[in-house]
Design a protein around this motif. Structure first.
Motif, mmCIF file in Angstrom:
data_model
loop_
_atom_site.group_PDB
_atom_site.id
_atom_site.type_symbol
_atom_site.label_atom_id
_atom_site.label_comp_id
_atom_site.label_asym_id
_atom_site.label_seq_id
_atom_site.Cartn_x
_atom_site.Cartn_y
_atom_site.Cartn_z
ATOM 1 N N TYR A 166 3.182 -11.734 -3.306
ATOM 2 C CA TYR A 166 1.995 -11.048 -2.780
ATOM 3 C C TYR A 166 1.294 -10.229 -3.861
ATOM 4 N N ILE A 167 2.089 -9.668 -4.780
ATOM 5 C CA ILE A 167 1.474 -8.952 -5.906
ATOM 6 C C ILE A 167 0.642 -9.931 -6.732
ATOM 7 N N GLU A 168 1.207 -11.137 -6.908
ATOM 8 C CA GLU A 168 0.474 -12.166 -7.663
ATOM 9 C C GLU A 168 -0.826 -12.545 -6.968
ATOM 10 N N GLN A 169 -0.810 -12.456 -5.634
ATOM 11 C CA GLN A 169 -2.024 -12.782 -4.876
ATOM 12 C C GLN A 169 -3.072 -11.693 -4.963
ATOM 13 N N GLY A 170 -2.694 -10.567 -5.569
ATOM 14 C CA GLY A 170 -3.709 -9.537 -5.776
ATOM 15 C C GLY A 170 -3.486 -8.244 -5.024
ATOM 16 N N TYR A 171 -2.421 -8.171 -4.222
ATOM 17 C CA TYR A 171 -2.147 -6.885 -3.567
ATOM 18 C C TYR A 171 -1.673 -5.860 -4.606
ATOM 19 N N ASP A 172 -1.973 -4.595 -4.358
ATOM 20 C CA ASP A 172 -1.542 -3.541 -5.282
ATOM 21 C C ASP A 172 -0.125 -3.102 -4.973
#
Ligand code: UDP
Ligand code: MG
Length: 309
Positions: A112-118
């Protein structure tokens, strides 16, 4: 190559350190594939058992393991702050040493971090294996918080959270002494993905949270993220003032119409007891905030380091 720092707050977890390390390393291959280096940062929160010896054994085998030992027990909130402060990673994750935060969730969280979440946070969907009375109070605490605080505080939220450097730096800017981490993360904002998982029972050892410790912690949460109790104190004052005016008019007219027989001593005593009780309660509320302010202005360090490895 990016670096992921895993912050592990430990307080008397000698039985868990080894199992935890083994379990955590099962995710190693995933991160190697993603070209992410790992770093393990154990925060020994003044343990009185062999926790730091256990970590030192790991350090001898694995140079990615680090240890920061506190001079005494400062509490998990301080350990979390220290972890953020000492971590050098591009990403940081907090994870409990007792395996209640399943490391197997890490790959999911990272994606999810890779998907752009902080930030990727976790919450448990149930409280299986917990004393019912504790669950009852916890549920009511969260529903109260939702009503009296503007900061979002999620029911069942764990401190198991993966975040980017942006979020780490934001949280580090909050240098308050009274740290209610669940509120702090709600307060800083950023895009957060919530993952849910079933409650896992503690692997070994015992929880460090007694009922009263949790109760005090909930008061901490309320006073740190809401001033509603102060408004309640003021409101109660206004309410009793209006009540007194009405009673005064009533008694005045009654005396005019029926004369003034001296009676009603028992009711008077009850009223005095009730009102003075409420007054003390309200002073207590104000005192609670004053105490928080007092501790804040002292500006004491949040933790003290005894040893850094
Ligand atoms: N912990 C800590 N300092 C404390 C109490 C707890 O660093 O004063 C650590 C503890 O070692 C564990 C984590 O915080 O890794 C969560 O504690 P615990 O399992 O007792 O809490 P619970 O999971 O029951 O909420
Ligand atoms: Mg636990």
């Amino acid at each position: 190559m990016k670096l992921l720092t895993m912050v592990v707050p430990c307080y008397n977890e000698e039985e868990n350190i080894r199992d935890f390390y083994t379990e955590l390393m099962k995710t190693e291959s995933f991160f190697t594939e993603k070209e992410v280096r790992l770093e393990l940062l154990f925060i020994d929160d003044g343990s009185t058992d062999r926790t730091s010896e256990q970590v030192k054994e790991l350090i001898e085998k694995d140079e990615r393991v680090h240890l920061v030992s506190f001079s005494r027990n400062f509490g998990k909130e301080s350990a979390i702050y220290a972890g953020l402060k000492e971590a050098s990673g591009d990403y940081v994750v907090f994870i409990d040493a007792d395996l209640q935060d399943p490391p197997s969730l890490l790959p999911d969280m990272f994606s999810y971090i890779e998907q752009g979440y902080d930030s990727v946070a976790t919450r448990r969907v149930n409280r299986k294996g917990e004393p019912p009375i504790r669950s009852f109070f916890a549920r009511h605490f969260y529903s109260l918080m939702r009503r009296i605080s503007k900061t979002e505080i999620v029911d069942g939220a764990r401190d198991y959270r993966l975040m980017t450097r942006k979020v780490v730096d934001a949280v580090l800017e909050m240098t308050e002494y009274n740290r209610f981490t669940k509120g702090i993360f709600g307060w800083v904002g950023f895009s957060t993905k919530w993952l849910e998982f079933e409650n896992v029972a503690r692997k070994k050892g015992e929880t460090k949270w007694s009922f009263w410790k949790l109760f005090a912690y909930s008061i901490e949460g309320i006073t740190s993220f809401s001033t509603a109790p102060l408004a309640f104190a003021a409101f109660t004052g206004v309410f009793f003032f209006i009540l007194a005016i009405i009673a005064l008019i009533f008694i005045f007219i009654r005396a005019l119409v029926f004369g003034d027989p001296t009676s009603g001593w028992p009711s008077l005593v009850c009223i005095i007891l009730l009102v003075s009780g409420i007054q003390l309660f309200c002073i207590g509320i104000v005192g609670e905030y004053l105490a928080k302010t007092y501790l804040e202005v002292k500006n004491r360090p949040i933790y003290l380091v005894k040893e850094r490895l």
